[in-house]
Scaffold this active site. Structure first.
Site, PDB file in Angstrom:
ATOM      1  N   ASP A  61      39.995  43.960  33.506  1.00  0.00           N
ATOM      2  CA  ASP A  61      42.043  43.874  33.905  1.00  0.00           C
ATOM      3  C   ASP A  61      41.247  43.814  35.348  1.00  0.00           C
ATOM      4  O   ASP A  61      41.018  44.116  35.976  1.00  0.00           O
ATOM      5  CB  ASP A  61      42.208  44.989  34.340  1.00  0.00           C
TER       6      ASP A  61
ATOM      7  N   GLU B 230      39.103  39.257  33.412  1.00  0.00           N
ATOM      8  CA  GLU B 230      40.651  38.950  33.383  1.00  0.00           C
ATOM      9  C   GLU B 230      40.304  38.279  35.061  1.00  0.00           C
ATOM     10  O   GLU B 230      40.566  38.675  36.217  1.00  0.00           O
ATOM     11  CB  GLU B 230      41.710  39.357  33.321  1.00  0.00           C
TER      12      GLU B 230
HETATM   13  C1  AAO Z   1      55.398  47.293  36.293  1.00  0.00           C
HETATM   14  C2  AAO Z   1      55.906  46.752  36.902  1.00  0.00           C
HETATM   15  C3  AAO Z   1      56.264  46.423  38.331  1.00  0.00           C
HETATM   16  C4  AAO Z   1      56.195  47.608  39.323  1.00  0.00           C
HETATM   17  C5  AAO Z   1      54.480  48.089  38.864  1.00  0.00           C
HETATM   18  C6  AAO Z   1      53.708  49.586  39.796  1.00  0.00           C
HETATM   19  O1  AAO Z   1      56.370  45.204  36.318  1.00  0.00           O
HETATM   20  O2  AAO Z   1      57.724  45.828  39.409  1.00  0.00           O
HETATM   21  O3  AAO Z   1      55.432  47.306  40.336  1.00  0.00           O
HETATM   22  O4  AAO Z   1      54.402  48.099  38.043  1.00  0.00           O
HETATM   23  O5  AAO Z   1      54.867  50.601  39.554  1.00  0.00           O
HETATM   24  C7  AAO Z   1      51.370  44.867  33.505  1.00  0.00           C
HETATM   25  C8  AAO Z   1      52.567  44.660  34.258  1.00  0.00           C
HETATM   26  C9  AAO Z   1      53.157  44.497  35.291  1.00  0.00           C
HETATM   27  C10 AAO Z   1      53.012  46.577  35.644  1.00  0.00           C
HETATM   28  C11 AAO Z   1      51.913  46.457  35.812  1.00  0.00           C
HETATM   29  C12 AAO Z   1      51.436  48.033  36.494  1.00  0.00           C
HETATM   30  O6  AAO Z   1      52.802  42.961  34.224  1.00  0.00           O
HETATM   31  O7  AAO Z   1      54.720  44.225  35.194  1.00  0.00           O
HETATM   32  O8  AAO Z   1      53.935  46.208  36.890  1.00  0.00           O
HETATM   33  O9  AAO Z   1      50.797  45.968  34.622  1.00  0.00           O
HETATM   34  O10 AAO Z   1      52.470  48.876  34.965  1.00  0.00           O
HETATM   35  C13 AAO Z   1      48.759  38.942  39.030  1.00  0.00           C
HETATM   36  C14 AAO Z   1      46.691  39.617  38.435  1.00  0.00           C
HETATM   37  C15 AAO Z   1      46.396  39.961  37.165  1.00  0.00           C
HETATM   38  C16 AAO Z   1      47.595  40.466  36.281  1.00  0.00           C
HETATM   39  C17 AAO Z   1      49.349  39.840  36.440  1.00  0.00           C
HETATM   40  C18 AAO Z   1      50.195  40.521  36.365  1.00  0.00           C
HETATM   41  O11 AAO Z   1      46.025  38.999  39.236  1.00  0.00           O
HETATM   42  O12 AAO Z   1      45.362  40.451  37.031  1.00  0.00           O
HETATM   43  O13 AAO Z   1      49.323  39.932  37.878  1.00  0.00           O
HETATM   44  N1  AAO Z   1      47.705  40.948  34.919  1.00  0.00           N
HETATM   45  C19 AAO Z   1      46.990  42.025  34.533  1.00  0.00           C
HETATM   46  C20 AAO Z   1      46.831  42.952  33.278  1.00  0.00           C
HETATM   47  C21 AAO Z   1      48.375  42.986  33.254  1.00  0.00           C
HETATM   48  C22 AAO Z   1      49.111  44.630  34.069  1.00  0.00           C
HETATM   49  C23 AAO Z   1      47.915  44.404  35.530  1.00  0.00           C
HETATM   50  C24 AAO Z   1      46.945  43.035  35.713  1.00  0.00           C
HETATM   51  C25 AAO Z   1      48.030  45.427  36.277  1.00  0.00           C
HETATM   52  O14 AAO Z   1      47.159  41.570  32.099  1.00  0.00           O
HETATM   53  O15 AAO Z   1      49.164  43.254  32.308  1.00  0.00           O
HETATM   54  O16 AAO Z   1      50.379  44.198  34.754  1.00  0.00           O
HETATM   55  O17 AAO Z   1      46.694  46.368  35.081  1.00  0.00           O
HETATM   56  C26 AAO Z   1      49.831  33.764  40.123  1.00  0.00           C
HETATM   57  C27 AAO Z   1      47.974  34.532  40.268  1.00  0.00           C
HETATM   58  C28 AAO Z   1      47.487  35.516  39.177  1.00  0.00           C
HETATM   59  C29 AAO Z   1      48.412  36.967  39.289  1.00  0.00           C
HETATM   60  C30 AAO Z   1      49.392  36.191  39.012  1.00  0.00           C
HETATM   61  C31 AAO Z   1      50.920  37.038  38.478  1.00  0.00           C
HETATM   62  O18 AAO Z   1      48.708  33.420  38.597  1.00  0.00           O
HETATM   63  O19 AAO Z   1      47.577  33.562  40.622  1.00  0.00           O
HETATM   64  O20 AAO Z   1      46.425  36.009  39.660  1.00  0.00           O
HETATM   65  O21 AAO Z   1      48.225  37.700  38.483  1.00  0.00           O
HETATM   66  O22 AAO Z   1      50.191  35.403  39.415  1.00  0.00           O
HETATM   67  O23 AAO Z   1      51.333  37.337  39.932  1.00  0.00           O
HETATM   68  C32 AAO Z   1      50.987  30.348  37.348  1.00  0.00           C
HETATM   69  C33 AAO Z   1      50.318  29.737  38.486  1.00  0.00           C
HETATM   70  C34 AAO Z   1      49.347  31.084  38.804  1.00  0.00           C
HETATM   71  C35 AAO Z   1      50.400  32.294  38.445  1.00  0.00           C
HETATM   72  C36 AAO Z   1      50.871  32.022  37.613  1.00  0.00           C
HETATM   73  C37 AAO Z   1      51.324  33.313  36.649  1.00  0.00           C
HETATM   74  O24 AAO Z   1      50.698  28.952  36.376  1.00  0.00           O
HETATM   75  O25 AAO Z   1      49.714  28.537  38.753  1.00  0.00           O
HETATM   76  O26 AAO Z   1      48.876  30.605  40.101  1.00  0.00           O
HETATM   77  O27 AAO Z   1      51.628  30.973  36.873  1.00  0.00           O
HETATM   78  O28 AAO Z   1      50.929  33.868  35.438  1.00  0.00           O
END
Ligand code: AAO
Length: 474
Positions: A188, A225
């Site tokens: 992750d 990931e």
């Molecule tokens: C939760 C709450 C938050 C709170 C947090 C702490 O929702 O509000 O602040 O708790 O209390 C998962 C959930 C989160 C959750 C978290 C912890 O999705 O909602 O937060 O558990 O419980 C980035 C990372 C990537 C990550 C993704 C979600 O790089 O690694 O964010 N994925 C993994 C898991 C995911 C998990 C975590 C990581 C954490 O698969 O399930 O979160 O362990 C851009 C960037 C990406 C970035 C995204 C989203 O992407 O390039 O790196 O991912 O933004 O911020 C277009 C754009 C592209 C963009 C994309 C977004 O295509 O071209 O650039 O859209 O989909």
């Protein structure tokens, strides 16, 4: 560490998102093994914070490396791995190496009952203390490498993987899972860790266990990931030599195509020509547990007809390490998985057709999807040939002399005599039906001596795809 260690001719992974270990063990024995699935990606196995309402994402907030979660305890985990391996289905665990839990209002308690104080970075269950983490800061500029790799992704306490102690603890955790018989890991948030640190960690892991059926000196399969749609500061190329990488561009483009934003004829050059990683480095999927919640071009179970077509293409075209999503029904980002009044996860129930009922979607149990897993097994190691298209969104191609598939994403009928490349015979279309006791419950295709067959897909047919292969010959 790119080899997924599949058994026999199998070659599709399913993500059983939020399933319990006992249910996965049964699914391996009753369904996945018999249907030829190669492996399961399971939800995180280590202790996570208990969050109000029990959203799925609490499992991405580790409290310790004890193997106790809502999916089950260590004994149940070990039993699942053993039983799945026994029927030739590998287990890959979603692992959180980047971070621990975020701040929490009130006392933070984990699913094993371990207390922690994330605000001061104290995780006695490991133990970790403040010096094991990077100083707190927020990621606000996604073009700043320092922020991406040193600050806190959505507030999650960011471990410093350059420290010996952190490395030791992470390696112990992963080795423990290897000891229990897993075949590898989904890493992750890999983008948020320096690749040098990951290289050290992966390189230090034990070999897979011979007693669990892996050949001598097998290295754990790693898929990382990394969301990289291009134009990113931290790129997938920094990681793909260490293991496979999730190819998000694949998910985006296949969604675009089957939503009708792009004529299917363009798929003839599918693969690296589309800017994707090389086939053996790309972990491919139509949707994953994050982007299925994001909207946009990505297809999900909510658009079933297009979704099944995209999945059929995914599994028919020889590109990538394929993973199929198996979801639970959700309304919004935070929807909890199916649970009872005590907030325990509930087991899937199956209807007469073998589909899931009580809040589980189980795309992997849709005939059109599991039969394409069988198709992919039947055509393994063959090349694509005899591409045909109508200049628009009707396409067809062969996989060696083992399989043939056609798609119709136009608003008019497809009715053509096409080269199927199959030996003379009558074949059952595994999309519209099943071959049961020698008779086909769906369409049949008659293939002559010359390999030609009449293929029809009406624009109002239930599914816009037809697939035949040598293992479904009547
Ligand atoms: C939760 C709450 C938050 C709170 C947090 C702490 O929702 O509000 O602040 O708790 O209390 C998962 C959930 C989160 C959750 C978290 C912890 O999705 O909602 O937060 O558990 O419980 C980035 C990372 C990537 C990550 C993704 C979600 O790089 O690694 O964010 N994925 C993994 C898991 C995911 C998990 C975590 C990581 C954490 O698969 O399930 O979160 O362990 C851009 C960037 C990406 C970035 C995204 C989203 O992407 O390039 O790196 O991912 O933004 O911020 C277009 C754009 C592209 C963009 C994309 C977004 O295509 O071209 O650039 O859209 O989909």
């Amino acid at each position: 560490q790119h080899n997924p260690h599949w058994w026999g001719n199998r070659n599709t992974i399913v993500h059983l998102f939020e399933w319990k270990w006992e249910d996965i063990a049964e699914e391996c024995e009753n369904f996945l093994g018999p249907r030829g699935f190669a492996g399961v990606q399971v939800s995180p196995a280590n202790e996570n914070i208990v969050s109000p309402g029990r959203p799925w994402w609490e499992r991405y907030q580790p409290i310790s490396y004890k193997l106790i979660t809502r999916s089950g305890n260590e004994e149940q985990f070990a039993d699942m791995v053993r039983r799945c391996n026994e029927v030739g289905v590998r287990i890959y665990v979603d692992v959180l190496l980047n971070h621990m839990s975020a701040d929490f209002v009130g006392q933070a308690v984990g699913t094993a009952g371990t207390e922690a104080d994330p605000a001061v970075k104290s995780f006695p269950g490991v133990p970790y203390s403040a010096e094991d983490f990077h100083p707190s800061c927020e990621i606000y500029d996604w073009n700043d490498r320092y922020q991406i790799q040193h600050c806190e992704l959505v507030g999650l306490k960011d471990l410093d993987q350059s420290r010996d102690w952190v490395r030791t603890k992470l390696i112990e955790f992963l080795d423990h899972l290897i000891e229990l018989g897993v075949a590898g890991f989904r890493v992750d948030a890999a983008k948020h860790m320096a690749s040098e640190d990951l290289e050290f960690i992966y390189g230090s892991l034990s070999d897979l266990k011979i007693e669990h059926g892996f050949p001598h000196s097998s290295r754990p399969f790693i898929f990382q990931e990394v969301i990289d749609h291009g134009g990113q500061e931290v790129t997938r190329e920094e990681y793909n030599s260490l293991g496979a990488v999730t190819e998000f561009r694949f998910s985006q483009e296949i969604g675009n195509a089957f939503r009708g934003n792009n004529a299917l004829k363009w798929l003839q050059s599918w693969g690296t020509d589309w800017g994707f990683l090389s086939s053996g480095q790309a972990l491919t999927f139509v949707d994953n547990h994050d982007n299925q919640r994001d909207g946009g071009a990505v297809l999900t179970y909510k658009s079933p007809r297009q979704y099944k077509m995209a999945t059929a293409f995914h599994l028919a075209y020889p590109y990538g390490i394929s993973r199929v999503m198996s979801s639970f029904a959700f309304d919004d980002h935070d929807s909890a998985p199916p649970q009872d009044a005590q907030e325990e996860l509930i087991s899937p129930e199956f209807d007469a057709d073998g589909g899931c009922a009580n809040g589980w979607i189980c795309e992997h149990r849709w005939r059109q999807i599991y039969n394409m897993v069988g198709f992919k097994n039947a055509v393994r190691d063959t090349e694509i040939s005899n591409w045909w298209d109508n200049g628009d969104s009707q396409i067809a191609f062969c996989r060696g002399s083992k399989g043939f598939i056609a798609f119709n994403n136009n608003m008019y009928n497809l009715a053509e005599v096409l080269q199927t490349c199959l030996p003379k015979g009558v074949y059952c279309d595994v999309i519209s039906g099943d071959l049961i006791n020698g008779s086909c419950s769906g369409k049949s295709v008659y293939v002559g001596d010359d390999g030609l067959g009449f293929v029809s897909i009406d624009s109002d047919d239930f599914d816009g795809v037809l697939a035949i292969h040598v293992d479904a010959r009547i």
